[in-house]
Design a protein around this motif. Structure first.
Motif, PDB file in Angstrom:
ATOM      1  N   MET A 158     -13.013   2.723 -31.350  1.00  0.00           N
ATOM      2  CA  MET A 158     -12.157   2.060 -30.369  1.00  0.00           C
ATOM      3  C   MET A 158     -12.212   0.547 -30.527  1.00  0.00           C
ATOM      4  SD  MET A 158     -15.325   2.670 -29.437  1.00  0.00           S
ATOM      5  CE  MET A 158     -15.338   4.285 -28.686  1.00  0.00           C
ATOM      6  N   GLU A 159     -11.152  -0.114 -30.102  1.00  0.00           N
ATOM      7  CA  GLU A 159     -11.189  -1.575 -30.068  1.00  0.00           C
ATOM      8  C   GLU A 159     -12.142  -2.012 -28.974  1.00  0.00           C
ATOM      9  OE1 GLU A 159      -7.579  -4.054 -30.874  1.00  0.00           O
ATOM     10  OE2 GLU A 159      -6.542  -2.166 -30.447  1.00  0.00           O
ATOM     11  N   ARG A 160     -12.890  -3.046 -29.253  1.00  0.00           N
ATOM     12  CA  ARG A 160     -13.849  -3.538 -28.265  1.00  0.00           C
ATOM     13  C   ARG A 160     -13.596  -5.017 -28.044  1.00  0.00           C
ATOM     14  NH1 ARG A 160     -19.499  -1.996 -30.611  1.00  0.00           N
ATOM     15  NH2 ARG A 160     -20.259  -2.386 -28.525  1.00  0.00           N
ATOM     16  N   ASP A 210     -11.220  18.241 -28.599  1.00  0.00           N
ATOM     17  CA  ASP A 210     -11.796  18.025 -27.268  1.00  0.00           C
ATOM     18  C   ASP A 210     -12.738  16.826 -27.224  1.00  0.00           C
ATOM     19  OD1 ASP A 210     -10.491  20.355 -26.515  1.00  0.00           O
ATOM     20  OD2 ASP A 210     -12.203  21.607 -27.126  1.00  0.00           O
ATOM     21  N   ASP A 211     -12.768  16.068 -28.304  1.00  0.00           N
ATOM     22  CA  ASP A 211     -13.705  14.943 -28.364  1.00  0.00           C
ATOM     23  C   ASP A 211     -13.230  13.823 -27.442  1.00  0.00           C
ATOM     24  OD1 ASP A 211     -15.207  12.594 -29.264  1.00  0.00           O
ATOM     25  OD2 ASP A 211     -15.776  13.846 -30.971  1.00  0.00           O
ATOM     26  N   PHE A 212     -14.166  13.201 -26.716  1.00  0.00           N
ATOM     27  CA  PHE A 212     -13.780  12.101 -25.823  1.00  0.00           C
ATOM     28  C   PHE A 212     -13.312  10.884 -26.619  1.00  0.00           C
ATOM     29  CE2 PHE A 212     -18.112  10.998 -26.756  1.00  0.00           C
ATOM     30  CZ  PHE A 212     -18.195   9.615 -26.635  1.00  0.00           C
ATOM     31  N   LEU A 213     -13.540  10.923 -27.935  1.00  0.00           N
ATOM     32  CA  LEU A 213     -13.057   9.837 -28.788  1.00  0.00           C
ATOM     33  C   LEU A 213     -11.751  10.200 -29.513  1.00  0.00           C
ATOM     34  CD1 LEU A 213     -16.490   8.710 -30.301  1.00  0.00           C
ATOM     35  CD2 LEU A 213     -15.072   7.414 -28.690  1.00  0.00           C
ATOM     36  N   GLU A 268      -8.602  10.154 -28.543  1.00  0.00           N
ATOM     37  CA  GLU A 268      -7.531   9.170 -28.365  1.00  0.00           C
ATOM     38  C   GLU A 268      -7.842   7.867 -29.121  1.00  0.00           C
ATOM     39  OE1 GLU A 268      -5.411   6.833 -24.712  1.00  0.00           O
ATOM     40  OE2 GLU A 268      -6.440   8.721 -24.228  1.00  0.00           O
ATOM     41  N   ASP A 303      -5.504   6.066 -31.913  1.00  0.00           N
ATOM     42  CA  ASP A 303      -5.169   4.629 -31.924  1.00  0.00           C
ATOM     43  C   ASP A 303      -5.584   3.991 -33.256  1.00  0.00           C
ATOM     44  OD1 ASP A 303      -4.314   4.949 -29.359  1.00  0.00           O
ATOM     45  OD2 ASP A 303      -6.019   3.918 -28.420  1.00  0.00           O
ATOM     46  N   GLY A 323     -15.571  19.491 -29.572  1.00  0.00           N
ATOM     47  CA  GLY A 323     -15.760  18.183 -28.951  1.00  0.00           C
ATOM     48  C   GLY A 323     -16.663  17.281 -29.770  1.00  0.00           C
ATOM     49  N   HIS A 324     -17.479  16.531 -29.065  1.00  0.00           N
ATOM     50  CA  HIS A 324     -18.353  15.552 -29.701  1.00  0.00           C
ATOM     51  C   HIS A 324     -19.695  16.233 -29.968  1.00  0.00           C
ATOM     52  CE1 HIS A 324     -18.509  11.311 -30.723  1.00  0.00           C
ATOM     53  NE2 HIS A 324     -19.710  11.200 -30.188  1.00  0.00           N
TER      54      HIS A 324
END
Lengths: 398, 398
Positions: free
Chosen positions: A314-316, A349-352, A354, A358, A378-379
């Motif tokens: 993700m962008e931080r 199902d991974d929380f990452l 999305e 991106d 998932g993760h």
């Protein structure tokens, strides 16, 4: 006295319980996590006085919103009590996989005293078992030539300490004279350490098996500790036997990435390595994927193969100094320098999920060509073991 | 979504609980086995509904004949319940040592969910902790140069299989060019395997620490699996994740001893070794002491240093074939060939104490000069770690 000793030796020879120590702790006299030929698994647990015994396992169906007794991500199954005070449960046939579980005994998390196979995930232990007849056959120690796993220490001038590193050399390495090998740098997640890919990751088994099957070329696999503030995995450092804590410093602050050349230098000085970009790969899971992305960008012409497994990409905002600076420019440079493989895997199902979508959009805009694998899940390690077994056969084939 | 991810990263950065996996299992939010500066130790365990919680530990006073809930050799201590459902106990100041324990929760053996440091002894696991300020400082990972521990496999023609072997090379080995090192072959007991000296034995820590203190010379330590019928420690072989059983064949039947030259050959072919009698030592505990005694006698001119730690050296009528034959003659030959050290250690409470007394009488009659150390204690790791730390400084000093 001599009769007693002979009796003890006789007992030992006959397979009876004579422990190395004078039996400080004796196991319950039952078996558990018995994997049957049809992929069903039976659990047994002796607790005559317990009111309720459950299995918390990642093979259990998880009820919506279930969050009992501190367990999340694992479903809960009630065990049935037999007359002798033994609680038991047999699963339906399970998919081939390495599974984790604990018991919940009147609400208290309890490791299965009849299964000595236990892995640590951050600050908790769980029992494990393997159901074969499929993908997880890759995770087993099979009767094949085995590589060597070395727990070693390198000195980091940048981080001002000695640091532990796990290095796998493939079967035959020691006997292969001057032969040089390619290297995969394999990085762990935020809750892990240098041991994580060895335990839950089953990396040495996956490599042994893929190599003997001719699906992967013999390679060295280097597993460092990605927390710049740590010397080593919990229990393996001068911090002693402490309760694992997440680091406030040295995790995702750039220090690990900026000093990564020390690890490459160490490996190339101490192992027979093909020390060029063509023969270097870097991959990691979650935080390790974040690391792999940044390291391969920062050392812009060092790796021909990059693998991002459920990566924290993700962008931080605000994170733009040092190794994190000039993101676009360095990535463009990395692309211009050429790569053989940029590989991305993520579970639906991974929380990452999305964040990875991106990130792929950003790569598309920059014209970076990548391979993408979307899976169930998932993760979790189920995905990462799969990704490693898909990624490794793509490496170093020219 | 991005906000959620940033929140998670923020949590990670702030030391909060974000596991590698999506938290399959979450630890209880307390600490346990806290070793205080005054060598007292506090245990905590959350079980609001339990009727009785006890600690079964080797630091506890053992009542005469106490044998409760399958635990022998460890005393039982009642814990006190605090209002919040947390059971607690603080010891008196303990002697410096590595200790083992489990909880007994309403009679059920339960590992401490707040202590992830767990070792396997044969078919059971126990939690461990180290009390320093004394002998056990040698058992800690200190901030000193560390050697490398390699899990490796050698092929045995005699035993017709690949076999796992643990090899420790001292700090600086990799960087020392052509330098050659002496070798200690270190053997485990009947309930153990090649991992036993690494876990409970703390051999790599003892070596690291003695070497940096200048008390031991840098040496290679080779830890093979002494059960001729096994490929490797439980969980590390093609037998899979089975419940450990004692072997009916291949344990103390001569096959391990008779094929020991394969291990020496492997080590001398793959490591920079001073390959002569002056620079070879062999030692072992219990069954491993039996092995060390017979191997050093069978290969009558191979070892200048022999260490028998609580060794199973009783006479075994009928055991006189192969490697066990010509006991007296070969021992006489071994003596005639000369040795620098024949070392025997035993605890006063060891069930093998009398057998060792008998054995020493036999050695006296044959004129074999040995060093002898009698200590407190039984057939337990407390003794064997001590014996290793006494034996190793005596090696290879010329």
């Amino acid at each position: 006295m001599r009769k007693i000793l002979l009796a003890i030796l006789f007992m030992a020879a006959c397979g009876m319980q004579v422990s190395a120590q004078q039996n400080l702790f004796v196991a319950q006299d039952i078996e558990s996590a018995i994997v049957h030929d049809d992929n069903t698994v039976t659990f047994n647990f002796k607790a005559p006085d317990a009111g309720k015994v459950q299995i918390a396992g990642d093979f259990a169906e998880k009820a919506e919103g279930q969050h009992i007794g501190g367990m999340v991500g694992a479903g809960l199954i009630d065990m049935a009590k037999k007359a002798e005070g033994i609680w038991t449960y047999t699963t339906k046939p399970l998919k081939s996989e390495l599974y984790s579980y604990q018991f919940m005994v009147d609400g208290v998390p309890t490791l299965d005293p009849n299964n000595v196979y236990v892995y640590r995930d951050f600050a908790t232990l769980s029992n494990v078992f393997i159901v074969g007849n499929g993908q997880a056959d890759l995770y087993k120690v099979n009767k094949v030539p085995h590589g060597t796993l070395s727990h070693q220490w390198y000195h980091s001038d940048g981080l001002k300490t000695d640091r532990r590193i796990n290095i796998f050399t493939p079967a035959g390495y020691e006997q292969s004279g001057d032969k040089k090998y390619p290297v995969l740098y394999l990085l762990h997640g935020a809750g892990g350490d240098e041991d994580e890919w060895v335990t839950f990751g089953r990396a040495t088994q996956i490599l042994d098996n893929l190599i003997v099957q001719g699906k992967a070329v013999p390679m060295i696999v280097v597993m460092p500790n990605g927390h710049a503030g740590m010397e080593a995995a919990p229990g393996e450092s001068s911090w002693g036997f402490y309760k694992p804590i997440h680091l406030k410093e040295g995790t995702m602050d750039g220090a690990f990435e900026e000093n990564f050349h020390e690890i490459i230098d160490f490996v190339e000085a101490n192992y027979r390595v093909q020390a060029d970009k063509n023969h270097r790969a870097i991959a990691g899971l979650s935080m390790g994927g974040f690391h792999a992305m940044h390291i391969s960008r920062y050392y812009e012409n060092a790796f021909d193969y990059v693998g991002l497994f459920s990566a924290a990409v993700m962008e931080r905002p605000g994170q733009d100094k040092g190794v994190y600076g000039n993101f676009k420019e360095t990535l463009k440079k990395q692309i211009a320098n050429g790569m053989k493989l940029y590989w991305i895997g993520i579970g639906r199902d991974d929380f990452l999920y999305e964040a990875n979508a991106d990130f792929r959009t950003r790569l598309d805009k920059l014209g970076l060509k990548y391979e993408f694998l979307e899976t169930e899940g998932g993760h979790v390690w189920t995905c990462w073991r799969t990704y490693l077994s898909v990624f490794v056969p793509k490496l170093f084939k020219e």
